[in-house]
Design a protein around this motif. Structure first.
Motif, PDB file in Angstrom:
ATOM      1  N   GLN A  12    -104.956 114.684  52.907  1.00 13.16           N
ATOM      2  CA  GLN A  12    -104.357 115.290  51.715  1.00 13.16           C
ATOM      3  C   GLN A  12    -104.984 116.639  51.410  1.00 13.16           C
ATOM      4  O   GLN A  12    -104.280 117.594  51.085  1.00 13.16           O
ATOM      5  N   THR A  13    -106.295 116.723  51.541  1.00 11.53           N
ATOM      6  CA  THR A  13    -106.988 117.980  51.268  1.00 11.53           C
ATOM      7  C   THR A  13    -106.567 119.051  52.256  1.00 11.53           C
ATOM      8  O   THR A  13    -106.276 120.191  51.882  1.00 11.53           O
ATOM      9  N   ARG A  14    -106.516 118.693  53.531  1.00 15.29           N
ATOM     10  CA  ARG A  14    -106.114 119.657  54.565  1.00 15.29           C
ATOM     11  C   ARG A  14    -104.717 120.191  54.279  1.00 15.29           C
ATOM     12  O   ARG A  14    -104.475 121.391  54.316  1.00 15.29           O
ATOM     13  N   LEU A  15    -103.776 119.307  53.997  1.00 14.09           N
ATOM     14  CA  LEU A  15    -102.395 119.731  53.755  1.00 14.09           C
ATOM     15  C   LEU A  15    -102.280 120.546  52.465  1.00 14.09           C
ATOM     16  O   LEU A  15    -101.557 121.553  52.432  1.00 14.09           O
ATOM     17  N   PHE A  16    -102.981 120.148  51.413  1.00 11.79           N
ATOM     18  CA  PHE A  16    -102.957 120.889  50.154  1.00 11.79           C
ATOM     19  C   PHE A  16    -103.498 122.303  50.327  1.00 11.79           C
ATOM     20  O   PHE A  16    -102.891 123.272  49.874  1.00 11.79           O
ATOM     21  N   VAL A  17    -104.637 122.425  50.995  1.00 12.66           N
ATOM     22  CA  VAL A  17    -105.264 123.738  51.145  1.00 12.66           C
ATOM     23  C   VAL A  17    -104.444 124.622  52.087  1.00 12.66           C
ATOM     24  O   VAL A  17    -104.297 125.819  51.846  1.00 12.66           O
ATOM     25  N   LEU A  18    -103.878 124.049  53.135  1.00 13.88           N
ATOM     26  CA  LEU A  18    -103.016 124.852  54.016  1.00 13.88           C
ATOM     27  C   LEU A  18    -101.762 125.305  53.282  1.00 13.88           C
ATOM     28  O   LEU A  18    -101.286 126.417  53.493  1.00 13.88           O
ATOM     29  N   ALA A  19    -101.225 124.442  52.404  1.00 16.68           N
ATOM     30  CA  ALA A  19    -100.007 124.799  51.669  1.00 16.68           C
ATOM     31  C   ALA A  19    -100.259 125.818  50.560  1.00 16.68           C
ATOM     32  O   ALA A  19     -99.317 126.479  50.121  1.00 16.68           O
ATOM     33  N   THR A  20    -101.494 125.953  50.122  1.00 19.30           N
ATOM     34  CA  THR A  20    -101.796 126.906  49.050  1.00 19.30           C
ATOM     35  C   THR A  20    -102.543 128.119  49.606  1.00 19.30           C
ATOM     36  O   THR A  20    -101.950 129.173  49.796  1.00 19.30           O
ATOM     37  N   VAL A  21    -103.805 127.941  49.899  1.00 22.46           N
ATOM     38  CA  VAL A  21    -104.626 129.042  50.412  1.00 22.46           C
ATOM     39  C   VAL A  21    -104.073 129.540  51.747  1.00 22.46           C
ATOM     40  O   VAL A  21    -103.939 130.745  51.968  1.00 22.46           O
ATOM     41  N   GLY A  22    -103.738 128.607  52.632  1.00 19.86           N
ATOM     42  CA  GLY A  22    -103.206 128.989  53.941  1.00 19.86           C
ATOM     43  C   GLY A  22    -101.901 129.758  53.841  1.00 19.86           C
ATOM     44  O   GLY A  22    -101.683 130.725  54.571  1.00 19.86           O
ATOM     45  N   ALA A  23    -101.029 129.347  52.931  1.00 22.75           N
ATOM     46  CA  ALA A  23     -99.743 130.035  52.779  1.00 22.75           C
ATOM     47  C   ALA A  23     -99.932 131.460  52.257  1.00 22.75           C
ATOM     48  O   ALA A  23     -99.270 132.392  52.730  1.00 22.75           O
ATOM     49  N   VAL A  24    -100.837 131.635  51.311  1.00 25.37           N
ATOM     50  CA  VAL A  24    -101.094 132.984  50.776  1.00 25.37           C
ATOM     51  C   VAL A  24    -101.668 133.882  51.866  1.00 25.37           C
ATOM     52  O   VAL A  24    -101.208 135.019  52.067  1.00 25.37           O
ATOM     53  N   LEU A  25    -102.676 133.385  52.588  1.00 25.67           N
ATOM     54  CA  LEU A  25    -103.277 134.195  53.651  1.00 25.67           C
ATOM     55  C   LEU A  25    -102.287 134.479  54.776  1.00 25.67           C
ATOM     56  O   LEU A  25    -102.267 135.578  55.334  1.00 25.67           O
ATOM     57  N   THR A  26    -101.451 133.504  55.102  1.00 29.22           N
ATOM     58  CA  THR A  26    -100.442 133.708  56.147  1.00 29.22           C
ATOM     59  C   THR A  26     -99.437 134.763  55.734  1.00 29.22           C
ATOM     60  O   THR A  26     -99.046 135.608  56.545  1.00 29.22           O
ATOM     61  N   ALA A  27     -99.010 134.743  54.487  1.00 33.03           N
ATOM     62  CA  ALA A  27     -98.064 135.759  54.004  1.00 33.03           C
ATOM     63  C   ALA A  27     -98.682 137.154  54.070  1.00 33.03           C
ATOM     64  O   ALA A  27     -98.018 138.118  54.491  1.00 33.03           O
ATOM     65  N   LEU A  28     -99.939 137.267  53.686  1.00 28.17           N
ATOM     66  CA  LEU A  28    -100.612 138.571  53.734  1.00 28.17           C
ATOM     67  C   LEU A  28    -100.791 139.052  55.169  1.00 28.17           C
ATOM     68  O   LEU A  28    -100.525 140.216  55.485  1.00 28.17           O
ATOM     69  N   LEU A  29    -101.239 138.160  56.039  1.00 27.13           N
ATOM     70  CA  LEU A  29    -101.471 138.550  57.434  1.00 27.13           C
ATOM     71  C   LEU A  29    -100.168 138.751  58.200  1.00 27.13           C
ATOM     72  O   LEU A  29    -100.083 139.619  59.067  1.00 27.13           O
ATOM     73  N   GLY A  30     -99.167 137.945  57.885  1.00 25.77           N
ATOM     74  CA  GLY A  30     -97.881 138.072  58.564  1.00 25.77           C
ATOM     75  C   GLY A  30     -97.231 139.425  58.319  1.00 25.77           C
ATOM     76  O   GLY A  30     -96.428 139.894  59.125  1.00 25.77           O
ATOM     77  N   ALA A  31     -97.592 140.051  57.223  1.00 27.51           N
ATOM     78  CA  ALA A  31     -97.032 141.364  56.902  1.00 27.51           C
ATOM     79  C   ALA A  31     -97.675 142.484  57.706  1.00 27.51           C
ATOM     80  O   ALA A  31     -97.075 143.547  57.867  1.00 27.51           O
ATOM     81  N   VAL A  32     -98.884 142.254  58.217  1.00 30.05           N
ATOM     82  CA  VAL A  32     -99.578 143.327  58.932  1.00 30.05           C
ATOM     83  C   VAL A  32     -99.796 143.059  60.415  1.00 30.05           C
ATOM     84  O   VAL A  32    -100.039 143.990  61.180  1.00 30.05           O
ATOM     85  N   LEU A  33     -99.720 141.813  60.820  1.00 31.53           N
ATOM     86  CA  LEU A  33     -99.917 141.498  62.240  1.00 31.53           C
ATOM     87  C   LEU A  33     -98.617 141.668  63.018  1.00 31.53           C
ATOM     88  O   LEU A  33     -97.529 141.537  62.452  1.00 31.53           O
ATOM     89  N   PRO A  34     -98.715 141.931  64.314  1.00 32.14           N
ATOM     90  CA  PRO A  34     -97.502 142.130  65.118  1.00 32.14           C
ATOM     91  C   PRO A  34     -96.808 140.808  65.472  1.00 32.14           C
ATOM     92  O   PRO A  34     -96.776 140.392  66.623  1.00 32.14           O
ATOM     93  N   MET A  35     -96.301 140.155  64.444  1.00 27.68           N
ATOM     94  CA  MET A  35     -95.508 138.937  64.617  1.00 27.68           C
ATOM     95  C   MET A  35     -94.605 138.819  63.408  1.00 27.68           C
ATOM     96  O   MET A  35     -94.885 139.409  62.365  1.00 27.68           O
TER      97      MET A  35
END
Length: 139
Positions: free
Chosen positions: A10-33
């Motif tokens: 539960q902790t892994r999924l919660f943190v990936l869905a919150t912190v992970g999603a925010v970091l992914t959105a930020l990085l996805g905007a600048v990385l070549p993907m």
């Protein structure tokens, strides 16, 4: 209190869905993907991570205190990252449209991993005090 298997998942999924999603959105905007590929990879991290939690739970049964030292939690970035990279390289992650460069993957995976690890070992212990008292379960 030692987190239970359900609590760790539960902790892994919660943190990936919150912190992970925010970091992914930020990085996805600048990385070549594409942003879509970045979030598909985040979903793959979540799915593969549940499998890792089962393996970690089995391995913890051989430890006298049935727990991971915090450093072990950090070092698990290596096997998890390598497995996900191999799956991506072999085109076994459905939904990823194009080839992902290793360095872009490494930056995204590393930043998301370190971000979620730092959150779980820092602010989450303060913000969710009862989380620690219920074996890591959020619900």
């Amino acid at each position: 209190m030692i987190p239970t298997l359900a609590g760790r998942v539960q902790t892994r999924l919660f943190v990936l869905a919150t912190v992970g999603a925010v970091l992914t959105a930020l990085l996805g905007a600048v990385l070549p993907m594409s942003l879509r590929d970045a979030f598909v990879m985040l979903l793959a991290v979540a799915v593969v991570g549940v499998g890792w939690e089962l393996l970690y739970h089995l391995l913890m049964q051989f430890r006298w205190d049935k727990d991971w030292p915090t450093l072990f939690g950090l070092v698990t970035v290596v096997p998890e990252g390598l497995l996900l990279w191999v799956l991506l390289d072999l085109n076994l992650v459905p939904g990823v449209e194009g080839p992902v460069s290793f360095w872009a993957f490494a930056v995204m995976f590393g930043v998301v991993w370190i971000g979620q690890w730092l959150f779980v070992n820092g602010p989450m212990r303060v913000l969710f005090v009862r989380w620690r008292l219920r074996g890591g379960r959020l619900l």
